[in-house]
Enzyme design. Structure first.
Site, PDB file in Angstrom:
ATOM      1  N   HIS A 131      39.448  60.955  35.134  1.00 51.71           N
ATOM      2  CA  HIS A 131      38.217  61.069  34.347  1.00 51.71           C
ATOM      3  C   HIS A 131      37.910  62.481  33.892  1.00 51.71           C
ATOM      4  CE1 HIS A 131      36.706  56.959  35.366  1.00 51.71           C
ATOM      5  NE2 HIS A 131      37.448  57.163  36.438  1.00 51.71           N
ATOM      6  N   LYS A 156      22.266  63.028  29.647  1.00 56.27           N
ATOM      7  CA  LYS A 156      23.547  63.064  30.360  1.00 56.27           C
ATOM      8  C   LYS A 156      23.435  64.172  31.385  1.00 56.27           C
ATOM      9  CE  LYS A 156      25.436  63.900  26.228  1.00 56.27           C
ATOM     10  NZ  LYS A 156      26.550  62.985  26.046  1.00 56.27           N
ATOM     11  N   ARG A 157      24.415  64.297  32.299  1.00 52.39           N
ATOM     12  CA  ARG A 157      24.382  65.422  33.227  1.00 52.39           C
ATOM     13  C   ARG A 157      24.339  66.738  32.454  1.00 52.39           C
ATOM     14  NH1 ARG A 157      25.082  64.201  38.746  1.00 52.39           N
ATOM     15  NH2 ARG A 157      24.933  66.453  38.975  1.00 52.39           N
ATOM     16  N   LYS A 177      29.038  70.132  27.910  1.00 48.26           N
ATOM     17  CA  LYS A 177      28.291  69.141  27.127  1.00 48.26           C
ATOM     18  C   LYS A 177      27.354  69.813  26.120  1.00 48.26           C
ATOM     19  CE  LYS A 177      28.370  65.736  30.929  1.00 48.26           C
ATOM     20  NZ  LYS A 177      29.029  64.500  30.428  1.00 48.26           N
ATOM     21  N   THR A 232      30.003  57.633  27.869  1.00 46.19           N
ATOM     22  CA  THR A 232      29.636  56.222  27.797  1.00 46.19           C
ATOM     23  C   THR A 232      28.193  56.054  27.309  1.00 46.19           C
ATOM     24  OG1 THR A 232      29.219  56.374  30.172  1.00 46.19           O
ATOM     25  CG2 THR A 232      31.249  55.289  29.504  1.00 46.19           C
ATOM     26  N   LYS A 251      26.239  53.227  24.727  1.00 44.30           N
ATOM     27  CA  LYS A 251      24.962  52.530  24.946  1.00 44.30           C
ATOM     28  C   LYS A 251      24.022  52.777  23.761  1.00 44.30           C
ATOM     29  CE  LYS A 251      25.770  53.478  29.758  1.00 44.30           C
ATOM     30  NZ  LYS A 251      25.558  54.460  30.843  1.00 44.30           N
TER      31      LYS A 251
END
Ligand code: 26Q
Length: 836
Positions: free
Chosen positions: A377, A569-570, A575, A677, A681
Site C-alpha cells: 500500500h 484524509k490523513r 497529500k 479511496t 467515495k
C-alpha cells in the site's frame, strides 16, 4: 493448553440449536424491541437515552444476523472448499447498525416499527460509537473488502486485533490537535461474541533447543517462553440481502492463568499481577501512525500476536477436519496479507508446519509459497517496515532462525540466477546489513508469497519499475495490480438514501450489487427534469452537512450556494493539504485586493488526523485553523470564502460529508499516493475531482473522461525529472500571485501573536530538497481552480458533470476489486446460503 475445557460439551447436541426462523415483519421487530428494552435492558418510559433504545433494536437485528451466520457456517462446512483469510492489523468498520439493517433488507420495516413506537431510528443509529480500529485507507479498505466478500458469497474470514482503544479522537485547542483516547468499548459491544472455547496460546521470548521426538525425529523446540492467550471475538459481516453472514475474528490478549504461578512461585503477588498487565497490553491500543513507526517492540508483539493466533486457528480447524494430513492445505487455503504488517506470518506458518506438525522444510516452504499473497500500500521507501534482528532474536528467537534460513536459501537461488552479481545479492537480501542488521519485511513477504499486488495501476507499475524492481525481474509472474474500490452499500446506498432512491427510481436497483449499472444514468444527464432533482438532492445534502458542522461551530453561517470544496484524509506532507491552504490564501488575497469580479463563493472543508508524533502534520493543522480564523472573521470576505477544519474526521463523518461535496481535492504529489479511496467515495456521490495524475485518480479520469475531471500538476516522471534542479525560490519569484501568498504567510499575517510558529513549514516548502514539490504545482493548481469556478457558474453544466461522475464510478466498487482478487489470486467458489 486446554484451560477452557469447561466450554466444551461432553456430547454433541444439536437439539439445543434448532429454532424456527425469526419474523422479519414490522410486528416482529416491535415485539422483539419491547422485549429487549424492558426485559433484557430493564428500561422503561422514563429512560430518554437513545443509547438503550439503540441497544434493544441492535439486539433484535443481531438475532436475525445470528441465524444466517449459523446457516453460512454450515454451508461452508458442508462444501469443504477453499477459504481465504484476510489478515489485517486494521479494520476500520465505523458503525454497524444501519449497515446491518440495509444488508438484511429491513431498513424500511424497522423505520416504520420505530416510528410506531415514537422513536426516530436515525437518532438510535447516531448514538452508536464508531469502531475506529484503523488509521485510514488501508483499514477502511479491509472493511469494504469483507462487505464485498459477503455480498459475493465468498468464504473469506477477516482476522485482526480487538484493540481496547481505537484511533484517538481529535479535538482542537487553540488551533492545535489534541488527542483523546478512544475507549470505544466502554458501553460494551453488542455486535461481538466472545469465543473463549477457541482461545490459543502465543509464545514470546525464551530460546530454542533441538530435541528428539518419540519417533526419533529431530524437532526444534521453542521453550521457556512467556505465553499470552489470544481470545477471539467474532463479529458478523452480512452480505447484501443474500443470507450470507461471514466472520470478522478479532483477537484480544489475555494473561494465561499459569502465567503468574510459573513465573512467580516465589510468591510475589504484586509482581505477578503487573506481569499480567504487560501481557494484556498487546491489544490495548492501535498505533495511530499510517506510516511506519520503526522499531517499537510493542508493535512487533502485536504483529506476531495477530499472525500466530490466526494461523494457529486456521491450522487447528484444518487438523480437526483432516488430521495431520496437509497435502491439500495449500489448495484449500489462502492468506491475503494487508501490507507487511502481518507478514511475520510467512515465518510463523513455517514454524507451525515444521515444529508442531512435523513437516520437512521443503514441504512447509511449498505450502507457504502457495498460500501467502501480499498487498503493498505504499511507494514511500521510508515507510517500508524493517525490524532490528536483535529485537527479533530476543522476542521471537525461533522466527528469526527461520527467517535466516529462508534468506540463505533465497539468496542461493538469486546467485544461481545471476552469478557473480554481489551487489544484487546485497540489494535483495531479506537481511539489511549495516550498523544495525534489520529484517526487510516487504522482501520477506515477496519471497514467501505467490502473489504481490499494488492497489492502483500506476502504483503497481511503479512497484515493478522501482521499489521491487529486482524481484520483478526474478519473478515477473508474481506481480499484479488490483485497483482499490469502496463498497457501494455504505458509500452510496447507506450514506445517501435520497440520491440512492432517485437512482433506483431511474434505472432500477441492480446497481447496488452491480455498480457498472450506474452507466445507465448517463443519458439522464441530458434531462433537465432529472438534473433539477439531482441538484435538489445535492442541496439538501449540503444543508445537512452545514448542520453537522454547526455541532462543532454553533455560531456558524455557511452559504449553501457556495462551492463545497472538500479535502478529508490523513494529514501528510505528500497529500499536500498545504497546497490547498496556499490556494485559499490566494483567494483571500484576491478578495482583499479587489480582484473579485464574477466571484464564485467557496466553502473549503479540510479534515483529518495527524499522527501524534508527526510535527509537520500537526503544524499543518495549526496553519489551517489560523488561516480559517483570519478569513472567517474578516467582514470584507463575507460569505465569498470560508475555510473550516473538520474536527475528528472518521468513517461516520465521511458518511455525512460525501453526499454534500461538490469538489473533491486529490492533490498528492504524483507518484506518492498508492491509490486513494476517498476520491472514489466522493465521485460516487457526484463530486467532481480536482486532482493530479496519481494513484487511482488516473483511472477515475479515464472512466469519467477528461472533460469531467479537473487535472493539474506535474506527472510522476516530470516530478522525478525536475527533482535535481528544483528551484522553488525562482518559481515564487516569477509568480506574482504566489509571491503575495508567501508574503502574507511570511509576514506573520496568520500568526500575529504567535511569531515564528510556521517558520519550519514555510522553510520546508521553499527548500529545493522539498520531496513533495508543493511550489512546483501551485500555478497549475490555481489556474485549474479558476476553471473549476468558471464551470461551477454554469449550474446546468456542473450538474451534468456531477451526474456523469456518479454514472461512471462503477469501476470503483469493491465488488469489482474482490472479483479480480478472486479470479486471479484466490480462486474461490461462491457458496450461496439457503435460509430459512
Ligand atoms: C506500520 C508500522 C508501525 C506502525 C504503523 C504502521 C502503519 C499503519 C498503517 C503503516 C501504514 C498504515 C496505513 C497505510 C495506508 O492507509 N495506506 C493507504 O492505503 C490505501 C488503501 O490501499 C490507499 O488508498 C492509500 O493510497 C494508502 O496511502
Amino acid at each position: 493448553m486446554m484451560p477452557y475445557k469447561r466450554f466444551i460439551l461432553s456430547k454433541p447436541n444439536s437439539s439445543i440449536t434448532e429454532l424456527p426462523a425469526l419474523g422479519m415483519e414490522k410486528k416482529d421487530f416491535i415485539a422483539d424491541f419491547k422485549q429487549y428494552y424492558i426485559h433484557l435492558l430493564g428500561r422503561d418510559e422514563d429512560c430518554r437515552s437513545p443509547f438503550y433504545a439503540g441497544e434493544a433494536l441492535s439486539q433484535a437485528v443481531r438475532d436475525r444476523l445470528m441465524e444466517r451466520w449459523k446457516a453460512t457456517h454450515k454451508t461452508y462446512k458442508k462444501a469443504q472448499g477453499k477459504r481465504v483469510f484476510y489478515l489485517s492489523m486494521e479494520f476500520l468498520m465505523g458503525r454497524t447498525l444501519s449497515n446491518a439493517m440495509l444488508n438484511l433488507g429491513v431498513t424500511d420495516v424497522i423505520s416504520q416499527a420505530m416510528y410506531e413506537l415514537g422513536v426516530a431510528v436515525e437518532e438510535l443509529a447516531e448514538s452508536e460509537l464508531d469502531a475506529g480500529l484503523g488509521n485510514g485507507g488501508l483499514g477502511r479498505l479491509a472493511a469494504c473488502f469483507i462487505d464485498s466478500c459477503a455480498t459475493l458469497q465468498l468464504p473469506v474470514i477477516g482476522y485482526g486485533l480487538r484493540y481496547e482503544y481505537g484511533m484517538f479522537t481529535q479535538t482542537i485547542v487553540n488551533g492545535e490537535q489534541v488527542e483523546k483516547p478512544d475507549h470505544w468499548l466502554r458501553h460494551g459491544n453488542i455486535w461481538e461474541i466472545e469465543r473463549l472455547e477457541y482461545t490459543l496460546p502465543i509464545k514470546f521470548g525464551g530460546h530454542t533447543e533441538l530435541q528428539v521426538d518419540e519417533q526419533g525425529k529431530q524437532r526444534m523446540c521453542w521453550i521457556n517462553t512467556h505465553d499470552v492467550l489470544a481470545v477471539p471475538y467474532d463479529t458478523p459481516i452480512p452480505g447484501y440481502q443474500n443470507n450470507t453472514v461471514n466472520t470478522l475474528r478479532l483477537w484480544k490478549a489475555v494473561a494465561t492463568e499459569e502465567f503468574n504461578l510459573d513465573e512467580f512461585n516465589a510468591g510475589d503477588y504484586v509482581e505477578s499481577v503487573a506481569a499480567k498487565i504487560t501481557a494484556e497490553h498487546i491489544t490495548m491500543v492501535l498505533y495511530p501512525n499510517d506510516a511506519n513507526e520503526n522499531g517499537k517492540e510493542l508493535r512487533l508483539r502485536q504483529q506476531y500476536f495477530l499472525a500466530s493466533a490466526s494461523l494457529q486457528d486456521v491450522i487447528a480447524h484444518w487438523v480437526k477436519m483432516h488430521g495431520n494430513n496437509f497435502s491439500e492445505f495449500a489448495s484449500k487455503s489462502c492468506f491475503q496479507l494487508n501490507d507487511t504488517h502481518p507478514s511475520i506470518a510467512v515465518a510463523e506458518l513455517m514454524r507451525l508446519l515444521m515444529d508442531i506438525h512435523g513437516l520437512s522444510w521443503v514441504e512447509a516452504w511449498a505450502i507457504t509459497q502457495q498460500t501467502m499473497a501480499y498487498t503493498n500500500h505504499t511507494l514511500l521507501p521510508e515507510a517500508l517496515e524493517r525490524w532490528p534482528v536483535k529485537l527479533m532474536q530476543r522476542l521471537l528467537p525461533r522466527l528469526m532462525e527461520i527467517i535466516f534460513e529462508i534468506n540463505a536459501r533465497f539468496l542461493s537461488e538469486v546467485a544461481a540466477h545471476c552469478p557473480g552479481d554481489n551487489a544484487r545479492l546485497r540489494r535483495m537480501s531479506i537481511i539489511e546489513e549495516g550498523d544495525i542488521q534489520q529484517v526487510r519485511m516487504a522482501y520477506l513477504a515477496i519471497v514467501g508469497s505467490f502473489s504481490v499486488n499494488g492497489v492502483a495501476r500506476l502504483h503497481s507499475s511503479l512497484l515493478q519499475q522501482g521499489l521491487f524492481r529486482d524481484f520483478y525481474e526474478l519473478w515477473p509472474h508474481k506481480f499484479n495490480n488490483k485497483t482499490n474500490g469502496v463498497t457501494p452499500r455504505r458509500w452510496l446506498a447507506g450514506c445517501n438514501p435520497e440520491l440512492a432512491a432517485l437512482i433506483t427510481e431511474t434505472i432500477g436497483n441492480h446497481w447496488i450489487t452491480d455498480l457498472s449499472e450506474l452507466k445507465k444514468l448517463a443519458p439522464y444527464a441530458e434531462d433537465a427534469g432529472f438534473r433539477e432533482r439531482w441538484r435538489t438532492i445535492k442541496r439538501q445534502a449540503k444543508l445537512r452537512l452545514i448542520d453537522f458542522k454547526k455541532q462543532q461551530h454553533p455560531n456558524l453561517h455557511l452559504n449553501v450556494e457556495a462551492l463545497f470544496d472538500v479535502q478529508v484524509k490523513r494529514i501528510h506532507e505528500y497529500k499536500r493539504q498545504t497546497l490547498n491552504v496556499l490556494h485559499v490564501i490566494h483567494l483571500y488575497d484576491r478578495i482583499k485586493r479587489g480582484d473579485a469580479n464574477n466571484w464564485v463563493s467557496r466553502c473549503v472543508l479540510i479534515g483529518g488526523k495527524a499522527a501524534p508524533g508527526y510535527c509537520m502534520a500537526k503544524k499543518t493543522i495549526k496553519l489551517i485553523n489560523n488561516v480559517a480564523e483570519v478569513i472567517n472573521s474578516d467582514p470584507e470576505v463575507g460569505d465569498r470564502l470560508a475555510l473550516f477544519f473538520l474536527t475528528d474526521y472518521r468513517v461516520s463523518a465521511m458518511e455525512k460529508i460525501c453526499p454534500g461535496a461538490d469538489l473533491s481535492e486529490q492533490i498528492s504529489t504524483a507518484g506518492k499516493e498508492a491509490s486513494g479511496t476517498g476520491n472514489m467515495k466522493l465521485m460516487m456521490n457526484g463530486a467532481l475531482t480536482i486532482g493530479t495524475l496519481d494513484g487511482a485518480n488516473i483511472e477515475i479520469r479515464e472512466e469519467v473522461g477528461d472533460e469531467n475531471f479537473f487535472l493539474f500538476g506535474l506527472t510522476e516522471s516530470e516530478i522525478e525529472a525536475r527533482r535535481s534542479h528544483y528551484d522553488p525560490l525562482s518559481i515564487i519569484d516569477q509568480d506574482d500571485d504566489l509571491q503575495r501568498v508567501m508574503n502574507l504567510l511570511e509576514s506573520g499575517h496568520f500568526n500575529q501573536f504567535e511569531p515564528g510558529i510556521f517558520d519550519s513549514l514555510i522553510a520546508s516548502i521553499k527548500s529545493p530538497q522539498d520531496p513533495w514539490m508543493t511550489i512546483a504545482d501551485f500555478r497549475s493548481f490555481a489556474d485549474t481552480q479558476k476553471r473549476v469556478e468558471d464551470a461551477y457558474q454554469d449550474k446546468d453544466h456542473w450538474t451534468k458533470m456531477s451526474i456523469l461522475n456518479c454514472a461512471n464510478s462503477g469501476k470503483f466498487s469493491t465488488d469489482r476489486t474482490i472479483n479480480e482478487y478472486n479470479n486471479e489470486i484466490w480462486k474461490l467458489q461462491p457458496r450461496p446460503v439457503q435460509y430459512p
